[in-house]
Design a protein around this motif. Structure first.
Motif, PDB file in Angstrom:
ATOM      1  N   THR A 175      -4.730  -1.276  -0.647  1.00 57.06           N
ATOM      2  CA  THR A 175      -5.792  -0.203  -0.441  1.00 57.06           C
ATOM      3  C   THR A 175      -6.883  -0.525  -1.978  1.00 57.06           C
ATOM      4  OG1 THR A 175      -4.657   1.342   0.555  1.00 57.06           O
ATOM      5  CG2 THR A 175      -6.463   2.267  -0.769  1.00 57.06           C
ATOM      6  N   LEU A 176      -6.279  -0.727  -2.958  1.00 61.39           N
ATOM      7  CA  LEU A 176      -6.871  -0.974  -4.204  1.00 61.39           C
ATOM      8  C   LEU A 176      -7.841  -2.084  -3.984  1.00 61.39           C
ATOM      9  CD1 LEU A 176      -4.392   0.045  -6.948  1.00 61.39           C
ATOM     10  CD2 LEU A 176      -6.397   1.191  -6.357  1.00 61.39           C
ATOM     11  N   ALA A 177      -7.213  -3.083  -3.463  1.00 62.82           N
ATOM     12  CA  ALA A 177      -7.928  -4.535  -3.204  1.00 62.82           C
ATOM     13  C   ALA A 177      -9.058  -4.400  -2.243  1.00 62.82           C
ATOM     14  CB  ALA A 177      -7.091  -5.542  -2.545  1.00 62.82           C
ATOM     15  N   GLU A 178      -9.141  -3.482  -1.291  1.00 68.38           N
ATOM     16  CA  GLU A 178      -9.873  -3.229  -0.415  1.00 68.38           C
ATOM     17  C   GLU A 178     -10.975  -2.220  -0.966  1.00 68.38           C
ATOM     18  OE1 GLU A 178      -7.532  -3.629   3.748  1.00 68.38           O
ATOM     19  OE2 GLU A 178      -7.704  -1.779   2.778  1.00 68.38           O
ATOM     20  N   ASP A 231     -13.248  -6.454  -5.219  1.00 70.15           N
ATOM     21  CA  ASP A 231     -13.082  -7.621  -6.342  1.00 70.15           C
ATOM     22  C   ASP A 231     -12.445  -8.831  -6.016  1.00 70.15           C
ATOM     23  OD1 ASP A 231     -12.330  -8.927  -8.692  1.00 70.15           O
ATOM     24  OD2 ASP A 231     -12.842  -6.948  -9.994  1.00 70.15           O
ATOM     25  N   ASP A 232     -13.024  -9.878  -5.945  1.00 69.91           N
ATOM     26  CA  ASP A 232     -12.547 -11.031  -5.382  1.00 69.91           C
ATOM     27  C   ASP A 232     -11.084 -11.437  -6.284  1.00 69.91           C
ATOM     28  OD1 ASP A 232     -14.305 -11.400  -3.341  1.00 69.91           O
ATOM     29  OD2 ASP A 232     -15.639 -12.714  -4.364  1.00 69.91           O
ATOM     30  N   ALA A 233     -11.282 -11.495  -7.374  1.00 64.76           N
ATOM     31  CA  ALA A 233     -10.165 -11.678  -8.347  1.00 64.76           C
ATOM     32  C   ALA A 233      -8.935 -10.694  -8.168  1.00 64.76           C
ATOM     33  CB  ALA A 233     -10.573 -11.582  -9.911  1.00 64.76           C
ATOM     34  N   VAL A 234      -9.351  -9.634  -7.934  1.00 65.07           N
ATOM     35  CA  VAL A 234      -8.104  -8.608  -7.568  1.00 65.07           C
ATOM     36  C   VAL A 234      -7.645  -8.987  -6.144  1.00 65.07           C
ATOM     37  CG1 VAL A 234      -7.588  -6.265  -7.062  1.00 65.07           C
ATOM     38  CG2 VAL A 234      -8.936  -6.812  -9.062  1.00 65.07           C
ATOM     39  N   ARG A 235      -8.534  -9.277  -5.235  1.00 62.66           N
ATOM     40  CA  ARG A 235      -8.036  -9.392  -3.652  1.00 62.66           C
ATOM     41  C   ARG A 235      -7.033 -10.615  -3.856  1.00 62.66           C
ATOM     42  NH1 ARG A 235     -10.536  -7.269   0.622  1.00 62.66           N
ATOM     43  NH2 ARG A 235      -9.869  -8.158   2.606  1.00 62.66           N
ATOM     44  N   GLY A 236      -7.716 -11.798  -4.664  1.00 64.45           N
ATOM     45  CA  GLY A 236      -6.886 -13.000  -4.765  1.00 64.45           C
ATOM     46  C   GLY A 236      -5.580 -12.824  -5.254  1.00 64.45           C
ATOM     47  N   LEU A 272      10.763  10.719  -5.311  1.00 59.03           N
ATOM     48  CA  LEU A 272       9.414  11.310  -4.521  1.00 59.03           C
ATOM     49  C   LEU A 272       8.217  11.408  -5.763  1.00 59.03           C
ATOM     50  CD1 LEU A 272       8.245  12.724  -2.377  1.00 59.03           C
ATOM     51  CD2 LEU A 272       9.261  14.882  -2.952  1.00 59.03           C
ATOM     52  N   VAL A 273       8.703  11.728  -6.912  1.00 55.69           N
ATOM     53  CA  VAL A 273       7.586  11.871  -7.845  1.00 55.69           C
ATOM     54  C   VAL A 273       7.242  10.609  -8.178  1.00 55.69           C
ATOM     55  CG1 VAL A 273       7.382  12.159 -10.286  1.00 55.69           C
ATOM     56  CG2 VAL A 273       8.673  13.891  -9.029  1.00 55.69           C
ATOM     57  N   ARG A 274       7.866   9.120  -8.184  1.00 51.23           N
ATOM     58  CA  ARG A 274       7.321   8.119  -8.670  1.00 51.23           C
ATOM     59  C   ARG A 274       6.660   7.668  -7.451  1.00 51.23           C
ATOM     60  NH1 ARG A 274      11.893   4.045  -9.851  1.00 51.23           N
ATOM     61  NH2 ARG A 274      10.137   2.879 -10.694  1.00 51.23           N
ATOM     62  N   VAL A 275       6.875   7.934  -6.167  1.00 57.01           N
ATOM     63  CA  VAL A 275       6.049   7.395  -4.898  1.00 57.01           C
ATOM     64  C   VAL A 275       4.839   7.934  -5.014  1.00 57.01           C
ATOM     65  CG1 VAL A 275       6.077   7.555  -2.465  1.00 57.01           C
ATOM     66  CG2 VAL A 275       8.116   6.859  -3.530  1.00 57.01           C
ATOM     67  N   VAL A 276       4.816   9.342  -5.127  1.00 58.08           N
ATOM     68  CA  VAL A 276       3.334  10.031  -5.158  1.00 58.08           C
ATOM     69  C   VAL A 276       2.434   9.707  -6.321  1.00 58.08           C
ATOM     70  CG1 VAL A 276       2.544  12.519  -5.360  1.00 58.08           C
ATOM     71  CG2 VAL A 276       4.515  12.046  -4.092  1.00 58.08           C
ATOM     72  N   ALA A 277       3.347   9.408  -7.351  1.00 54.30           N
ATOM     73  CA  ALA A 277       2.577   8.868  -8.519  1.00 54.30           C
ATOM     74  C   ALA A 277       1.767   7.610  -8.301  1.00 54.30           C
ATOM     75  CB  ALA A 277       3.472   8.617  -9.680  1.00 54.30           C
ATOM     76  N   VAL A 278       2.454   6.640  -7.562  1.00 54.76           N
ATOM     77  CA  VAL A 278       1.760   5.465  -7.028  1.00 54.76           C
ATOM     78  C   VAL A 278       0.800   5.765  -6.199  1.00 54.76           C
ATOM     79  CG1 VAL A 278       2.315   3.165  -5.712  1.00 54.76           C
ATOM     80  CG2 VAL A 278       3.903   3.852  -7.553  1.00 54.76           C
ATOM     81  N   SER A 279       0.782   6.785  -5.160  1.00 52.66           N
ATOM     82  CA  SER A 279       0.047   7.087  -4.222  1.00 52.66           C
ATOM     83  C   SER A 279      -1.218   7.619  -4.694  1.00 52.66           C
ATOM     84  CB  SER A 279       0.417   7.599  -3.055  1.00 52.66           C
ATOM     85  OG  SER A 279       1.552   7.278  -2.397  1.00 52.66           O
ATOM     86  N   ALA A 280      -0.988   8.348  -5.785  1.00 56.84           N
ATOM     87  CA  ALA A 280      -2.181   9.142  -6.444  1.00 56.84           C
ATOM     88  C   ALA A 280      -3.113   8.118  -7.147  1.00 56.84           C
ATOM     89  CB  ALA A 280      -1.618  10.040  -7.378  1.00 56.84           C
ATOM     90  N   LEU A 281      -2.772   7.056  -7.489  1.00 60.08           N
ATOM     91  CA  LEU A 281      -3.600   6.082  -8.139  1.00 60.08           C
ATOM     92  C   LEU A 281      -4.753   5.608  -7.016  1.00 60.08           C
ATOM     93  CD1 LEU A 281      -0.995   4.013  -9.995  1.00 60.08           C
ATOM     94  CD2 LEU A 281      -2.652   5.688 -10.903  1.00 60.08           C
ATOM     95  N   THR A 282      -4.595   5.855  -5.922  1.00 58.80           N
ATOM     96  CA  THR A 282      -5.832   5.455  -4.856  1.00 58.80           C
ATOM     97  C   THR A 282      -6.947   6.314  -5.133  1.00 58.80           C
ATOM     98  OG1 THR A 282      -4.861   6.592  -2.920  1.00 58.80           O
ATOM     99  CG2 THR A 282      -4.026   4.398  -3.616  1.00 58.80           C
ATOM    100  N   GLN A 283      -6.787   7.567  -5.682  1.00 60.46           N
ATOM    101  CA  GLN A 283      -7.738   8.522  -5.642  1.00 60.46           C
ATOM    102  C   GLN A 283      -8.652   8.367  -6.777  1.00 60.46           C
ATOM    103  OE1 GLN A 283      -6.502  12.770  -5.618  1.00 60.46           O
ATOM    104  NE2 GLN A 283      -4.507  12.175  -5.391  1.00 60.46           N
ATOM    105  N   GLN A 284      -8.480   7.472  -7.464  1.00 62.17           N
ATOM    106  CA  GLN A 284      -9.383   7.159  -8.826  1.00 62.17           C
ATOM    107  C   GLN A 284      -9.083   5.524  -8.815  1.00 62.17           C
ATOM    108  OE1 GLN A 284     -11.702   9.090 -10.207  1.00 62.17           O
ATOM    109  NE2 GLN A 284     -11.045  10.948  -9.229  1.00 62.17           N
ATOM    110  N   PRO A 285      -9.579   4.747  -8.043  1.00 62.34           N
ATOM    111  CA  PRO A 285      -9.115   3.359  -7.858  1.00 62.34           C
ATOM    112  C   PRO A 285      -9.675   2.395  -8.944  1.00 62.34           C
ATOM    113  CG  PRO A 285     -10.786   3.576  -6.505  1.00 62.34           C
ATOM    114  CD  PRO A 285     -10.163   5.187  -6.775  1.00 62.34           C
ATOM    115  N   HIS A 286      -9.168   1.669  -9.848  1.00 64.29           N
ATOM    116  CA  HIS A 286      -9.647   1.048 -10.876  1.00 64.29           C
ATOM    117  C   HIS A 286      -8.776  -0.219 -10.935  1.00 64.29           C
ATOM    118  CE1 HIS A 286     -10.835  -0.230 -14.870  1.00 64.29           C
ATOM    119  NE2 HIS A 286     -11.646   0.807 -14.962  1.00 64.29           N
ATOM    120  N   ALA A 287      -9.415  -1.179 -11.544  1.00 62.27           N
ATOM    121  CA  ALA A 287      -8.881  -2.609 -11.348  1.00 62.27           C
ATOM    122  C   ALA A 287      -7.786  -2.801 -12.356  1.00 62.27           C
ATOM    123  CB  ALA A 287      -9.748  -3.740 -11.721  1.00 62.27           C
ATOM    124  N   ARG A 288      -7.700  -1.981 -13.298  1.00 58.72           N
ATOM    125  CA  ARG A 288      -6.612  -2.057 -14.444  1.00 58.72           C
ATOM    126  C   ARG A 288      -5.443  -1.493 -13.872  1.00 58.72           C
ATOM    127  NH1 ARG A 288      -5.310   2.545 -17.521  1.00 58.72           N
ATOM    128  NH2 ARG A 288      -6.718   4.557 -17.052  1.00 58.72           N
TER     129      ARG A 288
END
Length: 202
Positions: free
Chosen positions: A130-133, A137-142, A86-102
């Motif tokens: 979600t991050l790609a959208e 960023d075309d490079a990230v999307r590709g 649960l902690v790992r899944v929420v950590a992954v999801s939380a990254l969408t709150q401050q989206p960054h290409a890195r």
């Protein structure tokens, strides 16, 4: 008149409430402290505490998603197999709150690790799209699209394959043609149609 008086500001939750003996009180405090720099260390301590309940830890992790300075800690939690699922899944999801290409490269690495659980990898698929959208960023999307295509065609886990296929369709705007495990994904050049909603990753 009384109606013209300014309303009082909501009471600020003190950091000490994170030590509430009631788990519900600790979880509530964690949620209310989201985005407060002065709460970062306390929230991280809860997120990493193996003695704390997973639900409370997950609430602290989610709250850290609102703090850009906590991104590296979230990535570390997401990749740490000693942490509760649960902690790992929420950590992954939380990254969408401050989206960054890195975030994309470590998430792609996590997705490509076939020793990880299919449920976690399916959630990573959703977050990557979600991050790609969001980043536009075309490079990230590709990069994300290419990886999703490979996962959808080759992965051994049916749930992850299905999530990757649905995510690829969403990212491609519904223009692709899926030919199943024996074929490949192809895009209709120059054609963009309405997106396909991503279903639940199971």
């Amino acid at each position: 008149a009384l109606r013209n008086l300014p309303l009082p500001e909501p009471a600020e939750v003190p950091l000490s409430q994170l030590r509430d003996p009631n788990p519900g009180g600790r979880a509530f405090a964690a949620a209310q402290l989201a985005g407060r720099p002065d709460a970062r260390d306390a929230l991280l301590a809860i997120a990493r505490d193996p003695e704390e309940l997973p639900d409370v830890r997950a609430e602290a992790v989610h709250a850290l998603g609102a703090d850009p300075a906590a991104a590296d800690a979230l990535l570390k939690l997401a990749r740490d197999r000693s942490q509760p699922w649960l902690v790992r899944v929420v950590a992954v999801s939380a990254l969408t709150q401050q989206p960054h290409a890195r975030f994309v490269a470590p998430l792609l690495e996590l997705l490509s690790d076939r020793e990880e659980s299919g449920l976690l990898r399916s959630r990573v698929v959703d977050v990557l799209v979600t991050l790609a959208e969001t980043l536009s960023d075309d490079a990230v999307r590709g990069q994300v699209s290419t990886t999703l295509e490979r996962i959808a065609e080759e992965d051994a886990d049916p749930g992850t394959r299905r999530a990757a296929e649905e995510a690829w369709r969403r990212l491609d705007g519904g223009a692709g043609t899926w030919r199943g495990e024996e074929g490949s994904v192809t895009a209709s050049l120059g054609l963009l149609v309405g997106g396909v909603a991503l279903g639940g990753a199971g």
